[in-house]
Each structure stands twice: as C-alpha cells, then as structure tokens.
Design a protein around this motif. Structure first.
Motif, PDB file in Angstrom:
ATOM      1  N   LEU A 295       0.852  -1.184   0.000  1.00 34.63           N
ATOM      2  CA  LEU A 295       0.000   0.000   0.000  1.00 34.63           C
ATOM      3  C   LEU A 295       0.885   1.230   0.000  1.00 34.63           C
ATOM      4  O   LEU A 295       1.726   1.406   0.887  1.00 34.63           O
ATOM      5  N   HIS A 296       0.718   2.077  -0.971  1.00 32.23           N
ATOM      6  CA  HIS A 296       1.499   3.300  -1.098  1.00 32.23           C
ATOM      7  C   HIS A 296       0.539   4.470  -0.897  1.00 32.23           C
ATOM      8  O   HIS A 296      -0.526   4.503  -1.520  1.00 32.23           O
ATOM      9  N   TYR A 297       0.925   5.419  -0.061  1.00 33.12           N
ATOM     10  CA  TYR A 297       0.078   6.576   0.217  1.00 33.12           C
ATOM     11  C   TYR A 297       0.728   7.828  -0.358  1.00 33.12           C
ATOM     12  O   TYR A 297       1.929   8.041  -0.207  1.00 33.12           O
ATOM     13  N   ASP A 298      -0.100   8.683  -0.988  1.00 25.85           N
ATOM     14  CA  ASP A 298       0.418   9.965  -1.436  1.00 25.85           C
ATOM     15  C   ASP A 298       0.289  10.975  -0.296  1.00 25.85           C
ATOM     16  O   ASP A 298      -0.180  10.642   0.802  1.00 25.85           O
ATOM     17  N   ALA A 299       0.698  12.221  -0.535  1.00 24.80           N
ATOM     18  CA  ALA A 299       0.705  13.248   0.510  1.00 24.80           C
ATOM     19  C   ALA A 299      -0.700  13.553   1.035  1.00 24.80           C
ATOM     20  O   ALA A 299      -0.850  14.024   2.164  1.00 24.80           O
ATOM     21  N   GLN A 300      -1.728  13.280   0.243  1.00 27.43           N
ATOM     22  CA  GLN A 300      -3.102  13.517   0.666  1.00 27.43           C
ATOM     23  C   GLN A 300      -3.726  12.294   1.344  1.00 27.43           C
ATOM     24  O   GLN A 300      -4.899  12.312   1.700  1.00 27.43           O
ATOM     25  N   GLY A 301      -2.956  11.236   1.494  1.00 26.70           N
ATOM     26  CA  GLY A 301      -3.461  10.034   2.157  1.00 26.70           C
ATOM     27  C   GLY A 301      -4.196   9.080   1.231  1.00 26.70           C
ATOM     28  O   GLY A 301      -4.786   8.110   1.688  1.00 26.70           O
ATOM     29  N   GLN A 302      -4.146   9.348  -0.069  1.00 30.86           N
ATOM     30  CA  GLN A 302      -4.784   8.462  -1.028  1.00 30.86           C
ATOM     31  C   GLN A 302      -3.911   7.230  -1.250  1.00 30.86           C
ATOM     32  O   GLN A 302      -2.684   7.332  -1.335  1.00 30.86           O
ATOM     33  N   VAL A 303      -4.558   6.076  -1.359  1.00 37.05           N
ATOM     34  CA  VAL A 303      -3.829   4.833  -1.583  1.00 37.05           C
ATOM     35  C   VAL A 303      -3.540   4.678  -3.077  1.00 37.05           C
ATOM     36  O   VAL A 303      -4.422   4.844  -3.916  1.00 37.05           O
ATOM     37  N   LEU A 304      -2.288   4.368  -3.378  1.00 38.08           N
ATOM     38  CA  LEU A 304      -1.870   4.094  -4.751  1.00 38.08           C
ATOM     39  C   LEU A 304      -1.501   2.625  -4.845  1.00 38.08           C
ATOM     40  O   LEU A 304      -0.866   2.077  -3.949  1.00 38.08           O
ATOM     41  N   LYS A 305      -1.922   1.981  -5.928  1.00 40.97           N
ATOM     42  CA  LYS A 305      -1.631   0.563  -6.123  1.00 40.97           C
ATOM     43  C   LYS A 305      -1.032   0.366  -7.499  1.00 40.97           C
ATOM     44  O   LYS A 305      -1.377   1.058  -8.436  1.00 40.97           O
ATOM     45  N   ARG A 306      -0.167  -0.618  -7.610  1.00 38.85           N
ATOM     46  CA  ARG A 306       0.446  -0.966  -8.884  1.00 38.85           C
ATOM     47  C   ARG A 306      -0.197  -2.237  -9.408  1.00 38.85           C
ATOM     48  O   ARG A 306      -0.213  -3.260  -8.726  1.00 38.85           O
ATOM     49  N   PHE A 307      -0.751  -2.163 -10.607  1.00 40.18           N
ATOM     50  CA  PHE A 307      -1.351  -3.308 -11.273  1.00 40.18           C
ATOM     51  C   PHE A 307      -0.461  -3.711 -12.438  1.00 40.18           C
ATOM     52  O   PHE A 307       0.105  -2.860 -13.108  1.00 40.18           O
TER      53      PHE A 307
END
Length: 185
Positions: free
Chosen positions: A34-46
């Motif tokens: 789970l990767h979070y950006d500065a705004q707390g949004q979760v980024l995922k790699r597909f």
C-alpha cells in the motif's frame, strides 16, 4: 513434488468448464503493498499483462469479477478500465458475496475459479470448483489451494492462470500466432 501433484490433478479437472473467474485484488492483481500519497490516497500498482489477460478471458466468454475486502478507489478505477461488470469492494463476508454473485450470474460452483492470496480467501472454498493461489500466497492458503501458480501476485499470476484457461479452450495457440488486436489493458 507438490507442484507435480497439482499439475496432475489439474489435468483431470475440466478447466474449460470455468465460466467465472473471481479475483481478490490486493496480493493477486497487486503486489499487496500500500502506497500513500501526501493527501493520504492509496496508490496501487497493477500488472499490465494481468490486465490484458483479463481482456482475453472476457473475449473468450468468461466472466471476470473482483472481490476484495479493501476499498481504495484504485480497485474501482482498474475495474472500470477493464470493463469488469462485478467489482465487489469492502466485502467482509467473501463467501456470502461470492454465492450471491453466482446466483446473480446463474453460475455453479464447478464453473467458478477463485484466485486469492491470504487466509481470508479460504472462506470461499465451499463455493469454488477451483481455488488458486499466487506463488507468494499465505502458507495456509497455498496448502489448501487446488493450484499454486509459479508467478507472484501483482507480477503476472493472473496472466499465468489466463494462459492455462485459454490453452484448455484451444485459444492460446491462435493468440500466440496472430496476436491481440484490441488494444492494451
């Protein structure tokens, strides 16, 4: 030895009978990080090859669904990108959700394959004809899975599965010969 036994058992199962492939997301279509950006949004790699594999399965007439306990927005975006009609997220009871999906699609247990990576995915066992784990799935799941893939979650596991399903249907050779003409996924 276990992989040899699994391959032998799979030869006796009718992979061509599978009409519904249900995929857990985190740890299957992603690497589980789970990767979070500065705004707390979760980024995922597909994995893009998994996406193309899903498109090929859909084109071959299989229904592909996502069934995840997580909810991030990224899952829904990926599902929309792949034209996944059944994207079930934030699911607490995966077995009940899967049984409802099967009822909605009029799909029997023997026609259903499920790929998951952790112990919460074991609960769907009674509703699946084929329970599958990526190579890096939790040991408890791998021990009970009908098939443990060679590829890791988020690194081509769904592609490996799709190739086997398409081979069983006699479609993989043609795809290898003529290629895919319907764009990337």
């Amino acid at each position: 030895m276990r992989q040899l036994l699994q391959r032998t058992l799979l030869r006796h199962r009718d992979l061509a009978a599978i009409q519904l492939l249900v995929c857990d997301v985190d740890g299957v279509l992603t690497d589980g990080g789970l990767h979070y950006d500065a705004q707390g949004q979760v980024l995922k790699r597909f994995d893009v090859r998994d996406g193309l594999a899903i498109r090929m399965l859909q084109r071959a007439g299989l229904e592909v669904a996502f069934l995840s306990g997580g909810r991030s927005g990224a899952i829904e975006q990926r599902a929309a990108h792949l034209d996944i009609r059944h994207c079930l997220v934030g699911v607490g009871d995966k077995l009940s959700a899967l049984r409802q999906l099967q009822a909605d699609l009029q799909c029997a247990r023997q026609q259903t394959a499920f790929i998951g990576d952790d112990l919460n995915d074991l609960t769907v066992r009674p509703a699946t004809g084929l329970l599958i784990s990526p190579a890096d799935g939790a040991p408890g799941l791998r021990c009970q899975a009908d098939w443990v893939l060679r590829r890791r979650g988020g690194d081509g596991a769904v592609r490996e599965l799709a190739e086997a399903l398409l081979q069983r249907r006699g479609l993989w050779r043609q795809l290898n010969r003529e290629g895919w003409r319907e764009g990337n996924a």
